[in-house]
Design a protein around this motif. Structure first.
Motif, PDB file in Angstrom:
ATOM      1  N   GLY A  67       0.836  -1.193   0.000  1.00  0.00           N
ATOM      2  CA  GLY A  67       0.000   0.000   0.000  1.00  0.00           C
ATOM      3  C   GLY A  67       0.876   1.250   0.000  1.00  0.00           C
ATOM      4  O   GLY A  67       2.089   1.174   0.182  1.00  0.00           O
ATOM      5  N   GLN A  68       0.227   2.391  -0.208  1.00  0.00           N
ATOM      6  CA  GLN A  68       0.965   3.660  -0.262  1.00  0.00           C
ATOM      7  C   GLN A  68       0.831   4.472   1.013  1.00  0.00           C
ATOM      8  O   GLN A  68       1.486   5.506   1.173  1.00  0.00           O
ATOM      9  CB  GLN A  68       0.461   4.499  -1.440  1.00  0.00           C
ATOM     10  N   ASP A  69      -0.046   4.017   1.920  1.00  0.00           N
ATOM     11  CA  ASP A  69      -0.300   4.736   3.172  1.00  0.00           C
ATOM     12  C   ASP A  69      -1.212   3.856   4.009  1.00  0.00           C
ATOM     13  O   ASP A  69      -1.880   2.968   3.476  1.00  0.00           O
ATOM     14  CB  ASP A  69      -1.009   6.070   2.883  1.00  0.00           C
ATOM     15  N   CYS A  70      -1.232   4.079   5.305  1.00  0.00           N
ATOM     16  CA  CYS A  70      -2.227   3.408   6.149  1.00  0.00           C
ATOM     17  C   CYS A  70      -2.544   4.301   7.332  1.00  0.00           C
ATOM     18  O   CYS A  70      -1.763   5.204   7.662  1.00  0.00           O
ATOM     19  CB  CYS A  70      -1.725   2.048   6.642  1.00  0.00           C
ATOM     20  N   HIS A  71      -3.674   4.056   7.955  1.00  0.00           N
ATOM     21  CA  HIS A  71      -3.997   4.721   9.211  1.00  0.00           C
ATOM     22  C   HIS A  71      -3.219   4.021  10.318  1.00  0.00           C
ATOM     23  O   HIS A  71      -2.826   2.860  10.182  1.00  0.00           O
ATOM     24  CB  HIS A  71      -5.507   4.627   9.472  1.00  0.00           C
ATOM     25  N   ALA A  72      -2.997   4.743  11.415  1.00  0.00           N
ATOM     26  CA  ALA A  72      -2.246   4.147  12.523  1.00  0.00           C
ATOM     27  C   ALA A  72      -3.061   3.094  13.269  1.00  0.00           C
ATOM     28  O   ALA A  72      -2.500   2.153  13.827  1.00  0.00           O
ATOM     29  CB  ALA A  72      -1.807   5.240  13.499  1.00  0.00           C
ATOM     30  N   LEU A  73      -4.384   3.259  13.255  1.00  0.00           N
ATOM     31  CA  LEU A  73      -5.234   2.357  14.058  1.00  0.00           C
ATOM     32  C   LEU A  73      -5.805   1.235  13.196  1.00  0.00           C
ATOM     33  O   LEU A  73      -5.848   1.334  11.972  1.00  0.00           O
ATOM     34  CB  LEU A  73      -6.370   3.149  14.709  1.00  0.00           C
ATOM     35  N   ALA A  74      -6.285   0.198  13.855  1.00  0.00           N
ATOM     36  CA  ALA A  74      -6.784  -0.983  13.138  1.00  0.00           C
ATOM     37  C   ALA A  74      -8.192  -0.779  12.594  1.00  0.00           C
ATOM     38  O   ALA A  74      -8.562  -1.369  11.568  1.00  0.00           O
ATOM     39  CB  ALA A  74      -6.752  -2.196  14.065  1.00  0.00           C
ATOM     40  N   ALA A  84      -3.829  -0.767   8.243  1.00  0.00           N
ATOM     41  CA  ALA A  84      -2.819  -1.706   7.733  1.00  0.00           C
ATOM     42  C   ALA A  84      -3.416  -3.108   7.646  1.00  0.00           C
ATOM     43  O   ALA A  84      -3.075  -3.877   6.731  1.00  0.00           O
ATOM     44  CB  ALA A  84      -1.601  -1.691   8.650  1.00  0.00           C
ATOM     45  N   GLU A  85      -4.310  -3.425   8.577  1.00  0.00           N
ATOM     46  CA  GLU A  85      -4.956  -4.748   8.533  1.00  0.00           C
ATOM     47  C   GLU A  85      -5.765  -4.909   7.245  1.00  0.00           C
ATOM     48  O   GLU A  85      -5.808  -5.993   6.655  1.00  0.00           O
ATOM     49  CB  GLU A  85      -5.883  -4.922   9.752  1.00  0.00           C
ATOM     50  N   MET A  86      -6.433  -3.815   6.825  1.00  0.00           N
ATOM     51  CA  MET A  86      -7.222  -3.889   5.583  1.00  0.00           C
ATOM     52  C   MET A  86      -6.311  -4.099   4.372  1.00  0.00           C
ATOM     53  O   MET A  86      -6.634  -4.863   3.460  1.00  0.00           O
ATOM     54  CB  MET A  86      -8.042  -2.601   5.421  1.00  0.00           C
ATOM     55  N   LEU A  87      -5.180  -3.418   4.381  1.00  0.00           N
ATOM     56  CA  LEU A  87      -4.229  -3.602   3.273  1.00  0.00           C
ATOM     57  C   LEU A  87      -3.731  -5.046   3.256  1.00  0.00           C
ATOM     58  O   LEU A  87      -3.620  -5.670   2.192  1.00  0.00           O
ATOM     59  CB  LEU A  87      -3.040  -2.645   3.426  1.00  0.00           C
ATOM     60  N   ALA A  88      -3.433  -5.570   4.450  1.00  0.00           N
ATOM     61  CA  ALA A  88      -2.933  -6.949   4.529  1.00  0.00           C
ATOM     62  C   ALA A  88      -3.988  -7.922   4.022  1.00  0.00           C
ATOM     63  O   ALA A  88      -3.676  -8.862   3.272  1.00  0.00           O
ATOM     64  CB  ALA A  88      -2.546  -7.281   5.968  1.00  0.00           C
ATOM     65  N   VAL A  95       3.894  -1.499   3.260  1.00  0.00           N
ATOM     66  CA  VAL A  95       3.180  -0.236   3.091  1.00  0.00           C
ATOM     67  C   VAL A  95       4.178   0.919   3.196  1.00  0.00           C
ATOM     68  O   VAL A  95       5.053   0.908   4.066  1.00  0.00           O
ATOM     69  CB  VAL A  95       2.023  -0.080   4.104  1.00  0.00           C
ATOM     70  N   ILE A  96       4.045   1.858   2.271  1.00  0.00           N
ATOM     71  CA  ILE A  96       4.842   3.087   2.320  1.00  0.00           C
ATOM     72  C   ILE A  96       4.196   4.012   3.354  1.00  0.00           C
ATOM     73  O   ILE A  96       2.969   4.163   3.363  1.00  0.00           O
ATOM     74  CB  ILE A  96       4.843   3.786   0.937  1.00  0.00           C
ATOM     75  N   VAL A  97       4.993   4.596   4.226  1.00  0.00           N
ATOM     76  CA  VAL A  97       4.452   5.601   5.154  1.00  0.00           C
ATOM     77  C   VAL A  97       5.331   6.847   5.115  1.00  0.00           C
ATOM     78  O   VAL A  97       6.539   6.760   4.886  1.00  0.00           O
ATOM     79  CB  VAL A  97       4.357   5.066   6.616  1.00  0.00           C
ATOM     80  N   LEU A 125       2.900  -6.007   8.411  1.00  0.00           N
ATOM     81  CA  LEU A 125       3.436  -5.447   7.164  1.00  0.00           C
ATOM     82  C   LEU A 125       4.831  -4.868   7.377  1.00  0.00           C
ATOM     83  O   LEU A 125       5.157  -4.411   8.476  1.00  0.00           O
ATOM     84  CB  LEU A 125       2.538  -4.311   6.653  1.00  0.00           C
ATOM     85  N   VAL A 126       5.625  -4.865   6.332  1.00  0.00           N
ATOM     86  CA  VAL A 126       6.904  -4.152   6.348  1.00  0.00           C
ATOM     87  C   VAL A 126       6.608  -2.680   6.073  1.00  0.00           C
ATOM     88  O   VAL A 126       5.967  -2.351   5.066  1.00  0.00           O
ATOM     89  CB  VAL A 126       7.864  -4.688   5.262  1.00  0.00           C
TER      90      VAL A 126
END
Ligand code: PEP
Length: 252
Positions: A67-74, A84-88, A95-97, A125-126
């Motif tokens: 992914g290109q971004d994620c929220h900090a929370l689940a 990040a869980e949704m991306l996974a 994921v790029i942050v 995720l890495v």
């Protein structure tokens, strides 16, 4: 004891580009990578809507999806955001942050980026965390101080090669065709490695892949990837063309 990863990581950041038509390009990437000659690990980071179809198209190949971004929370009341869980779940492994475009257009601070890294780790995720100075900062001789402070602000005792990569992306080099000299890239990467080593020790720091990003193209990839302490590239524009992305990977 972690050592430098012998394989470079070539990561493609599609930004807000691509559609289902891009799956043909992904097939070309898969075929090209499968044909041999690529000694690097490959990762593509399409827009979030394409993570699942791209992951499906690449299933069974060695090319990873991020992914290109994620929220900090689940989860929670954060309209429009993705965890990040949704991306996974969609098939991402990375994921790029903290990309400079997120920092600039969405006001992301180092503290927010660090929280996103934690979110990425929580989901397995890495995290590829981006740092880099502006043109004004480089011209003022502040590049090392700026990047050093950014990296310091992101580090946690949990950082290691299995969960983190750092992308040095001078803001003035992104999408401009300009690149720092190889000596300048090596100088900044050496500082990043030393800063990580101060926080988590030299053995762990050695295993964290340090990517260079900013106008990497087939024509300059070989010299940039040969610079000291460079473990790969984060590629924007050139990652949208399968032949160019593969040529960069083959240049390692
Ligand atoms: C990027 O956006 O991360 C990037 C490096 O872009 P480009 O390769 O187009 O400079």
């Amino acid at each position: 004891m972690a050592a430098r990863n012998p394989r470079k990581l070539i990561a493609g950041n599609w930004k807000m580009n691509g559609s289902r038509n891009s799956l043909a390009m992904v097939e070309a990437l898969r075929a090209g990578a499968g044909a041999g000659g690529v000694g690097a690990d490959l990762l593509v980071c399409p827009p979030a809507t394409l993570i699942a179809p791209v992951a499906q198209a690449l299933a069974g190949s060695a090319i990873a999806v991020g992914g290109q971004d994620c929220h900090a929370l689940a989860s929670g009341a954060y309209t429009g955001d993705l965890s990040a869980e949704m991306l996974a779940e969609a098939g991402a492994t990375h994921v790029i942050v903290g990309h400079s475009e997120r920092r600039e257009h969405h006001g992301e601070t180092d503290a927010m980026v660090r929280d996103k890294m934690r979110g990425a780790w929580r989901a397995g995720l890495v995290a590829i965390a981006c740092v880099g100075e502006t043109k004004a900062q480089r011209e003022a001789g502040e590049a090392l101080a700026v990047v050093g402070a950014q990296v310091k602000a992101l580090l946690e005792s949990d950082v290691g090669g299995a969960n983190t990569a750092i992308a040095y992306e001078p803001v003035w080099a992104i999408g401009t065709g300009l690149t720092p000299t190889v000596a300048d890239v090596a100088e900044v990467h050496r500082l990043i490695r030393a800063t990580i080593a101060q926080a988590v020790g030299p053995e762990t720091a050695a295993g964290v892949r340090l990517l260079y990003g900013g106008s990497v193209k087939p024509g300059n990839a070989a010299e940039l990837m040969a610079a000291d302490d460079v473990d790969g590239a984060l590629v924007g524009g050139a990652s949208l063309v399968a032949d160019d992305f593969l040529a960069i990977a083959r240049a390692c």
